[in-house]
Write a protein that holds these residues in place. Structure first.
Motif, PDB file in Angstrom:
ATOM      1  N   ASP A   1      10.927  -4.376  -5.334  1.00 34.98           N
ATOM      2  CA  ASP A   1      10.618  -2.945  -5.354  1.00 34.98           C
ATOM      3  C   ASP A   1      10.147  -2.474  -3.983  1.00 34.98           C
ATOM      4  OD1 ASP A   1      11.287  -2.839  -8.030  1.00 34.98           O
ATOM      5  OD2 ASP A   1       9.231  -3.214  -8.684  1.00 34.98           O
ATOM      6  N   LEU A   2       9.462  -3.361  -3.240  1.00 38.29           N
ATOM      7  CA  LEU A   2       9.024  -2.998  -1.888  1.00 38.29           C
ATOM      8  C   LEU A   2      10.233  -2.771  -0.991  1.00 38.29           C
ATOM      9  CD1 LEU A   2       6.168  -5.597  -1.441  1.00 38.29           C
ATOM     10  CD2 LEU A   2       5.926  -3.174  -1.955  1.00 38.29           C
ATOM     11  N   GLU A   3      11.218  -3.657  -1.110  1.00 34.84           N
ATOM     12  CA  GLU A   3      12.426  -3.496  -0.308  1.00 34.84           C
ATOM     13  C   GLU A   3      13.204  -2.257  -0.737  1.00 34.84           C
ATOM     14  OE1 GLU A   3      12.894  -5.264   2.340  1.00 34.84           O
ATOM     15  OE2 GLU A   3      11.150  -6.496   1.861  1.00 34.84           O
ATOM     16  N   ALA A   4      13.218  -1.975  -2.037  1.00 37.18           N
ATOM     17  CA  ALA A   4      13.917  -0.781  -2.526  1.00 37.18           C
ATOM     18  C   ALA A   4      13.267   0.477  -1.975  1.00 37.18           C
ATOM     19  CB  ALA A   4      13.909  -0.753  -4.054  1.00 37.18           C
ATOM     20  N   LEU A   5      11.956   0.450  -1.850  1.00 43.64           N
ATOM     21  CA  LEU A   5      11.251   1.600  -1.300  1.00 43.64           C
ATOM     22  C   LEU A   5      11.657   1.816   0.156  1.00 43.64           C
ATOM     23  CD1 LEU A   5       9.104   3.774  -1.722  1.00 43.64           C
ATOM     24  CD2 LEU A   5       7.428   2.143  -0.886  1.00 43.64           C
ATOM     25  N   ASP A   6      11.729   0.720   0.924  1.00 47.60           N
ATOM     26  CA  ASP A   6      12.146   0.835   2.319  1.00 47.60           C
ATOM     27  C   ASP A   6      13.596   1.292   2.421  1.00 47.60           C
ATOM     28  OD1 ASP A   6       9.763   0.160   3.419  1.00 47.60           O
ATOM     29  OD2 ASP A   6      10.256  -1.944   3.733  1.00 47.60           O
ATOM     30  N   ASP A   7      14.473   0.715   1.593  1.00 49.04           N
ATOM     31  CA  ASP A   7      15.898   1.027   1.673  1.00 49.04           C
ATOM     32  C   ASP A   7      16.212   2.449   1.233  1.00 49.04           C
ATOM     33  OD1 ASP A   7      16.247  -1.515   2.541  1.00 49.04           O
ATOM     34  OD2 ASP A   7      16.934  -2.296   0.608  1.00 49.04           O
ATOM     35  N   ASN A   8      15.492   2.954   0.229  1.00 45.63           N
ATOM     36  CA  ASN A   8      15.798   4.263  -0.325  1.00 45.63           C
ATOM     37  C   ASN A   8      14.902   5.363   0.214  1.00 45.63           C
ATOM     38  OD1 ASN A   8      17.775   3.171  -1.964  1.00 45.63           O
ATOM     39  ND2 ASN A   8      16.295   2.648  -3.549  1.00 45.63           N
ATOM     40  N   GLU A   9      14.175   5.080   1.278  1.00 40.64           N
ATOM     41  CA  GLU A   9      13.283   6.052   1.905  1.00 40.64           C
ATOM     42  C   GLU A   9      12.321   6.671   0.901  1.00 40.64           C
ATOM     43  OE1 GLU A   9      15.485   8.844   4.240  1.00 40.64           O
ATOM     44  OE2 GLU A   9      16.572   7.273   5.279  1.00 40.64           O
TER      45      GLU A   9
ATOM     46  N   ASN B   1       0.829  -1.200   0.000  1.00 36.79           N
ATOM     47  CA  ASN B   1       0.000   0.000   0.000  1.00 36.79           C
ATOM     48  C   ASN B   1       0.868   1.257   0.000  1.00 36.79           C
ATOM     49  OD1 ASN B   1      -2.463   1.509   0.179  1.00 36.79           O
ATOM     50  ND2 ASN B   1      -1.965   1.852   2.337  1.00 36.79           N
ATOM     51  N   ASP B   2       1.914   1.274   0.816  1.00 40.23           N
ATOM     52  CA  ASP B   2       2.826   2.422   0.840  1.00 40.23           C
ATOM     53  C   ASP B   2       3.474   2.635  -0.524  1.00 40.23           C
ATOM     54  OD1 ASP B   2       2.231   2.757   3.485  1.00 40.23           O
ATOM     55  OD2 ASP B   2       4.124   1.930   4.234  1.00 40.23           O
ATOM     56  N   LEU B   3       3.858   1.533  -1.171  1.00 40.66           N
ATOM     57  CA  LEU B   3       4.460   1.629  -2.495  1.00 40.66           C
ATOM     58  C   LEU B   3       3.472   2.194  -3.507  1.00 40.66           C
ATOM     59  CD1 LEU B   3       6.810   1.018  -4.430  1.00 40.66           C
ATOM     60  CD2 LEU B   3       5.800  -1.242  -4.749  1.00 40.66           C
ATOM     61  N   MET B   4       2.236   1.707  -3.480  1.00 38.23           N
ATOM     62  CA  MET B   4       1.225   2.190  -4.424  1.00 38.23           C
ATOM     63  C   MET B   4       0.945   3.680  -4.212  1.00 38.23           C
ATOM     64  SD  MET B   4       0.224  -0.085  -6.539  1.00 38.23           S
ATOM     65  CE  MET B   4       1.853  -0.774  -6.635  1.00 38.23           C
ATOM     66  N   VAL B   5       0.834   4.087  -2.968  1.00 37.36           N
ATOM     67  CA  VAL B   5       0.592   5.504  -2.678  1.00 37.36           C
ATOM     68  C   VAL B   5       1.747   6.351  -3.188  1.00 37.36           C
ATOM     69  CG1 VAL B   5       0.412   7.193  -0.800  1.00 37.36           C
ATOM     70  CG2 VAL B   5      -0.954   5.103  -0.745  1.00 37.36           C
ATOM     71  N   THR B   6       2.978   5.907  -2.971  1.00 42.27           N
ATOM     72  CA  THR B   6       4.155   6.637  -3.445  1.00 42.27           C
ATOM     73  C   THR B   6       4.167   6.717  -4.967  1.00 42.27           C
ATOM     74  OG1 THR B   6       5.422   5.948  -1.519  1.00 42.27           O
ATOM     75  CG2 THR B   6       6.669   6.713  -3.427  1.00 42.27           C
ATOM     76  N   LEU B   7       3.865   5.604  -5.630  1.00 43.04           N
ATOM     77  CA  LEU B   7       3.873   5.597  -7.089  1.00 43.04           C
ATOM     78  C   LEU B   7       2.803   6.509  -7.656  1.00 43.04           C
ATOM     79  CD1 LEU B   7       4.488   1.823  -7.843  1.00 43.04           C
ATOM     80  CD2 LEU B   7       6.097   3.695  -8.101  1.00 43.04           C
ATOM     81  N   VAL B   8       1.620   6.491  -7.065  1.00 42.92           N
ATOM     82  CA  VAL B   8       0.540   7.351  -7.559  1.00 42.92           C
ATOM     83  C   VAL B   8       0.875   8.817  -7.305  1.00 42.92           C
ATOM     84  CG1 VAL B   8      -1.869   7.990  -7.185  1.00 42.92           C
ATOM     85  CG2 VAL B   8      -1.241   5.597  -7.417  1.00 42.92           C
ATOM     86  N   ARG B   9       1.430   9.114  -6.150  1.00 39.09           N
ATOM     87  CA  ARG B   9       1.806  10.496  -5.851  1.00 39.09           C
ATOM     88  C   ARG B   9       2.859  11.007  -6.814  1.00 39.09           C
ATOM     89  NH1 ARG B   9       3.795  10.634  -0.224  1.00 39.09           N
ATOM     90  NH2 ARG B   9       2.202   9.244   0.498  1.00 39.09           N
ATOM     91  N   ARG B  10       3.785  10.128  -7.210  1.00 36.66           N
ATOM     92  CA  ARG B  10       4.851  10.536  -8.127  1.00 36.66           C
ATOM     93  C   ARG B  10       4.439  10.368  -9.584  1.00 36.66           C
ATOM     94  NH1 ARG B  10       9.995   7.483  -6.619  1.00 36.66           N
ATOM     95  NH2 ARG B  10      10.832   8.814  -8.232  1.00 36.66           N
ATOM     96  N   LYS B  11       3.229   9.866  -9.814  1.00 33.76           N
ATOM     97  CA  LYS B  11       2.690   9.661 -11.161  1.00 33.76           C
ATOM     98  C   LYS B  11       3.569   8.733 -11.989  1.00 33.76           C
ATOM     99  CE  LYS B  11       0.106  13.925 -11.451  1.00 33.76           C
ATOM    100  NZ  LYS B  11      -0.130  14.314 -10.234  1.00 33.76           N
TER     101      LYS B  11
END
Length: 117
Positions: free
Chosen positions: A102-110, A81-91
């Protein structure tokens, strides 16, 4: 394992998905192993019959595994869910090749995941 909890709480980002649940699951595992040990000792000392020991161990094992699976699924869903929200916000919307890494990359790269082509 308790040291891991303290280290994780000290070093993990504040916004990481289910941060408190991860620590709670680790503490719960320590408690469950302690209870299993008490049941084993009670059986060895004759306080608990072998049948009652078996019933307790099977029931506790089933319930523990079921609850942990539910918790891990919730953690993964929260990360997704956090990943989807980030992706939608960044279009960043061609989401055709999204992988669990990609989920781990999101956590690792803040949240600074590279754009998907």
């Amino acid at each position: 394992m308790a040291n891991w909890v303290l280290l994780f709480q000290a070093t993990a980002r504040r916004g990481i998905a289910a941060r408190g649940i991860r620590s709670s699951l680790t503490i719960a595992m320590i408690v469950i192993f302690f209870v299993y040990g008490l049941v084993y000792l009670a059986s060895v000392l004759g306080i608990l019959s072998p049948r009652n020991e078996l019933i307790f161990i099977l029931t506790a094992n089933f319930a523990t595994k079921l609850l942990f699976i539910i918790a891990f699924a919730g953690i993964r869903a929260s990360q997704f869910n956090d990943l989807m929200v980030t992706l939608v916000r960044r279009k960043v919307l061609p989401i055709r090749d999204l992988t669990p890494n990609d989920l781990e990359a999101l956590d690792d790269n803040e949240g600074n995941m590279p754009l998907i082509d």
